[in-house]
Design a protein around this motif. Structure first.
Motif, PDB file in Angstrom:
ATOM      1  N   ASN A 283      -1.693  11.545  -2.946  1.00 39.65           N
ATOM      2  CA  ASN A 283      -2.800  10.603  -2.688  1.00 39.65           C
ATOM      3  C   ASN A 283      -2.444   9.163  -3.057  1.00 39.65           C
ATOM      4  N   TYR A 284      -1.118   8.881  -3.115  1.00 38.87           N
ATOM      5  CA  TYR A 284      -0.713   7.529  -3.533  1.00 38.87           C
ATOM      6  C   TYR A 284      -1.234   6.454  -2.581  1.00 38.87           C
ATOM      7  N   ASN A 286      -4.049   6.115  -1.394  1.00 38.07           N
ATOM      8  CA  ASN A 286      -5.440   5.757  -1.701  1.00 38.07           C
ATOM      9  C   ASN A 286      -5.554   4.796  -2.887  1.00 38.07           C
ATOM     10  N   PHE A 287      -4.533   4.728  -3.757  1.00 37.08           N
ATOM     11  CA  PHE A 287      -4.627   3.749  -4.849  1.00 37.08           C
ATOM     12  C   PHE A 287      -3.519   2.686  -4.790  1.00 37.08           C
ATOM     13  N   LEU A 288      -2.791   2.662  -3.648  1.00 39.12           N
ATOM     14  CA  LEU A 288      -1.857   1.577  -3.357  1.00 39.12           C
ATOM     15  C   LEU A 288      -2.145   1.040  -1.950  1.00 39.12           C
ATOM     16  N   SER A 289      -2.206  -0.274  -1.792  1.00 43.12           N
ATOM     17  CA  SER A 289      -2.408  -0.866  -0.457  1.00 43.12           C
ATOM     18  C   SER A 289      -1.375  -1.985  -0.249  1.00 43.12           C
ATOM     19  N   TRP A 290      -0.940  -2.155   1.002  1.00 43.29           N
ATOM     20  CA  TRP A 290       0.085  -3.190   1.295  1.00 43.29           C
ATOM     21  C   TRP A 290       0.031  -3.572   2.764  1.00 43.29           C
ATOM     22  N   ASP A 291       0.684  -4.712   3.123  1.00 40.48           N
ATOM     23  CA  ASP A 291       0.829  -5.176   4.500  1.00 40.48           C
ATOM     24  C   ASP A 291       2.252  -4.896   4.966  1.00 40.48           C
ATOM     25  N   LYS A 306      -8.926   3.641  -8.425  1.00 40.97           N
ATOM     26  CA  LYS A 306      -8.624   4.759  -7.532  1.00 40.97           C
ATOM     27  C   LYS A 306      -7.542   5.666  -8.108  1.00 40.97           C
ATOM     28  N   CYS A 307      -6.599   5.070  -8.810  1.00 38.49           N
ATOM     29  CA  CYS A 307      -5.543   5.869  -9.455  1.00 38.49           C
ATOM     30  C   CYS A 307      -6.153   6.820 -10.473  1.00 38.49           C
ATOM     31  N   ILE A 313      -9.101  14.084 -10.333  1.00 39.63           N
ATOM     32  CA  ILE A 313      -9.104  15.216  -9.398  1.00 39.63           C
ATOM     33  C   ILE A 313      -7.973  16.182  -9.732  1.00 39.63           C
ATOM     34  N   ALA A 314      -6.784  15.631 -10.035  1.00 41.63           N
ATOM     35  CA  ALA A 314      -5.636  16.480 -10.371  1.00 41.63           C
ATOM     36  C   ALA A 314      -5.897  17.264 -11.652  1.00 41.63           C
ATOM     37  N   VAL A 315      -6.483  16.581 -12.657  1.00 46.96           N
ATOM     38  CA  VAL A 315      -6.800  17.271 -13.917  1.00 46.96           C
ATOM     39  C   VAL A 315      -7.876  18.324 -13.699  1.00 46.96           C
TER      40      VAL A 315
END
Length: 753
Positions: A283-284, A286-291, A306-307, A313-315
């Motif tokens: 799900n990286y 969803n908590f990383l955004s870039w152009d 978001k991270c 969720i993982a826990v």
């Protein structure tokens, strides 16, 4: 005082007295006692403190799976806290999951602590340690009730019948012609040991062979003596055993269940950790955004919120994957198992032992008191028929001192012939033992062999209908009980009232027999004798036939007697011969100590002459019989793939005979490589020892001391076996402690385990 250069059992009495700087008729002075106490300490065993409650509680959490749950509960609590902080809602619902996990673990710990505490209390109730005291010579005066804790090496102690030995001591002088000590709990031998004062010239001497030593915790059953204290406290044989028990406790290993759960927990931890990491990384986006610039990511932005959300969720996935109820389910199942075992009189000290019992691959069992009853009983006896070339063999059932336990097979003698009457009279009258009730058990007072002879007389019954009518049917139907503990032996009473004892010739090592002079209803005296078969035959000139006639003992009759005796001995039976004498010469009118011939009764060297020209009656065979159902239990173990080994302190021939009777070995099986004494086995190389233990089929180790038993158990564990050890004596305790599971036979056993 210098250190002893040689073992005390190899010294003469004079050497012992000189070494300890003490006189047999004076004892130690009070001043010398204080000096020695400073050096040797008090005569007591080290007291080990029980585990405190907090330690028992912490032990319940010393488990991989439980630790995982604790971590999961902690993380769930932290996430619930952050969630409630972010949402501004401090509702209880967020904390339900971590609280449920913690509650399950707390309940699991409570059940575990409660079970172990209950077992400890039950075991403590079995340890009825009695306050010991003894007759000790101090400053030239006999102190009748000196606390045993105050004894020091060099003290002079007097022992009598019924006394419990307070320390390891060297026998210095016999006050009676014989001394016997019951030490089966320490050595595993069923029979009381005859003690003397002569040195034993062996440096590496077995405990059983130290015939001039008496050991702490054993009991005098016959005779009296004066002893020199050699070792006290932790230096005694029982103290050495306690040290071995302590050492064994330090070597305790995890049970098979614990190992499986730890292995499962480790694998589960790895699997869940990897899955959670994969889910979080997937799900990286969803908590990383870039152009994207020229096909490459640029202006990368990280969203901590978001991270954290996807980490939650993982826990949550990890917590959901952990079987929170597994420890509680396991503990509950084991607790139910202990409850079922308690209904069968088995106290389980540690919960995992229930599962370990099911994983057992080898059972090492003590013999005396475990496979056998530790109660002597008559198995068979024989007398002559109507000719000197014909013998009559009678088989006897029953394995305890209960007179109603079994009977004589096909017993036709409701009106016994003269020969059987003579047998019954000797067994009843030439006898100092008794029988009493201890709860559901019948126990012996005095020598076990003599108690077994009295039980035989009860099974033989009264000699005729006239004798039977003298005892009411109500008394016979009352199971021989006069009150809650006293057992009335009606048939023995009938014989003792009819033949009054006027003198006793005590047993000694030289003639290997004891006898009594009795006054018969006719007014003349008769000598009744019992003892070693060979010894009595050598001093017999006649034999009694079934019709009561007395004929000379010729060579064919002699050989018949010896062959029957050999047959009985080969079965592991202890054989006693019975004889009597009518013509007593100067003792024919003996009545009391004032009789002119009384001085001869004060000199044991005259006893062989008095016990000569005897009329031989027959032979009785006794044994410590196997418990009922032992042979079936061994078959069940074989069917389950469990090896059975017998480790005992008894002698080799007796141990092998019992093992054949319980079907550990077949009747004619060659026992080469499967039967060893403790010394023989320990003398083998390590490779030979492992090879011997690896052989399939039953094995027996005799004359085994506590250290031998413990070493055999240790070797088996190193070979990867799951070992169960059963025993009832002090000598079994170290091996019981070291084994994967120790089964202490508590009802008839000693109080140390």
């Amino acid at each position: 005082m210098e250190e002893k250069p040689f073992p005390a059992w190899s010294w003469t009495v004079e050497q012992c007295l000189k070494e300890y700087n003490v006189k047999l008729d004076k004892g130690l002075s009070s001043r010398e006692v204080e000096k020695r106490r400073e050096r040797y300490g008090w005569n007591e065993l080290d007291k080990e403190k029980g585990k405190p409650l907090w330690q028992l509680v912490l032990e319940q959490f010393d488990d991989t799976l439980v630790k995982i749950l604790l971590v999961a509960a902690f993380i769930s609590f932290i996430l619930a806290y952050f969630h409630s902080s972010d949402s501004g809602d401090s509702g209880f619902e967020d904390y339900v999951e971590p609280l449920v996990i913690v509650l399950i673990l707390v309940l699991n710990a409570i059940v575990g602590v409660w079970q172990e505490s209950n077992a400890e209390k039950a075991l403590e109730a079995l340890k009825k340690i009695q306050c010991e005291s003894g007759k000790v010579l101090r400053d030239g005066y006999l102190v009748p009730d000196l606390p045993a804790i105050g004894l020091v090496p060099g003290d002079i102690v007097e022992l009598g019948v019924g006394d419990k030995v307070p320390a390891d001591m060297r026998v210095a002088a016999l006050k009676t012609s014989s001394l016997r000590v019951e030490q089966s709990s320490l050595t595993g031998e069923a029979m009381p040991i005859l003690k003397g004062t002569s040195p034993v010239f062996l440096d590496d001497c077995e405990l059983q062979a130290k015939e001039n030593m008496v050991f702490a915790g054993t009991t005098v059953v016959n005779g009296s003596c004066v002893c020199i204290v050699i070792n006290t406290g932790m230096n005694t044989e029982i103290g050495k055993i306690q040290k071995q028990i302590h050492d064994a406790s330090l070597e305790e290993s995890d049970t098979p269940l614990r190992k499986k759960l730890d292995e499962f927990g480790n694998r589960l931890t790895t699997a869940i950790g990897l899955v959670c990491l994969v889910v979080w990384i997937m799900n990286y986006r969803n908590f990383l955004s870039w152009d994207v610039v020229d096909g490459w990511p640029a202006n990368v932005q990280f969203s901590f919120e978001k991270c954290t959300y996807y980490f939650k969720i993982a826990v949550a996935l990890a917590v959901a994957a952990i079987p929170e109820g597994l420890p509680a389910v396991i503990t509950t199942c084991l607790a139910l198992g202990t409850r079922k075992m308690a209904q069968k009189n088995a106290i389980v000290r540690k919960l995992p032992s229930v599962e370990t019992l099911g994983c057992t691959t080898v059972i090492c069992s003590d013999k005396t008191g475990t496979l056998t009853t530790n109660q002597m009983s008559v198995t068979e006896f024989f007398t002559l028929g109507r000719k000197t070339t014909i013998s009559r063999i009678f088989h006897v059932e029953g394995t305890t001192y209960d007179p109603k336990d079994g009977g004589i097979v096909d017993w036709p003698c409701y009106n016994m012939d003269a020969n059987l009457q003579a047998m019954a009279k000797i067994c009843a009258v030439c006898n100092d033992a008794g029988v009493y009730c201890d709860g559901p058990l019948f126990r012996a007072t005095g020598l076990p062999t003599e108690a077994a002879l009295k039980v035989l007389v009860e099974k033989m019954g009264f000699p005729d209908v006239k004798g039977r009518n003298k005892i009411s049917d109500t008394q016979l139907a009352a199971n021989y009980l006069i009150d809650s503990s006293t057992v009335r032996l009606g048939c023995c009473e009938w014989w003792t009232k009819r033949s009054k004892r006027v003198a006793t010739l005590e047993f000694d090592r030289i003639r290997k027999s004891m006898s009594v002079i009795v006054r018969e209803p006719t007014g003349h005296n008769q000598l009744l004798v019992k003892g070693s078969v060979e010894s009595l035959l050598e001093r017999s000139s006649h034999v009694q036939l079934a019709d009561g006639s007395v004929v000379p003992l010729d060579e064919p009759c002699w050989q018949l007697m010896l062959s029957r005796h050999l047959e009985m001995s080969s079965k592991g039976l202890r054989c006693l011969g019975m004889a009597y004498k009518d013509e007593l010469g100067e003792f024919s009118d003996y009545y009391s100590e004032s009789h002119p011939a009384h001085k001869k009764l004060l000199d044991p060297s005259c006893y062989s002459t008095i016990e000569s020209d005897l009329v031989f009656v027959g032979v009785v065979g006794l044994r410590d019989p196997p418990r009922g159902g032992v042979d079936k239990a061994i078959d069940d173990c074989r069917g389950a793939g469990i090896e059975v080994m017998v480790i005992t302190g008894d002698n080799k021939s007796t141990a092998e005979a019992i093992c054949r009777q319980i079907k550990l070995f077949s009747g004619n099986e060659d026992l080469t490589g499967r039967s060893f004494t403790g010394k023989e086995f320990m003398a083998l190389s390590s490779t030979q020892q492992i090879e011997a233990l690896s052989k399939h089929g039953g094995k027996v180790f005799s004359r085994a001391e506590p250290r031998h038993k413990q070493e055999i158990v240790r070797m088996l564990k190193e070979m990867g076996e799951v070992v169960a050890m059963t025993g009832d004596g002090v000598n079994d305790a170290p091996a019981l402690k070291l084994a994967d599971i120790g089964v202490a036979m508590g009802i008839t056993g000693t109080e140390v385990i």
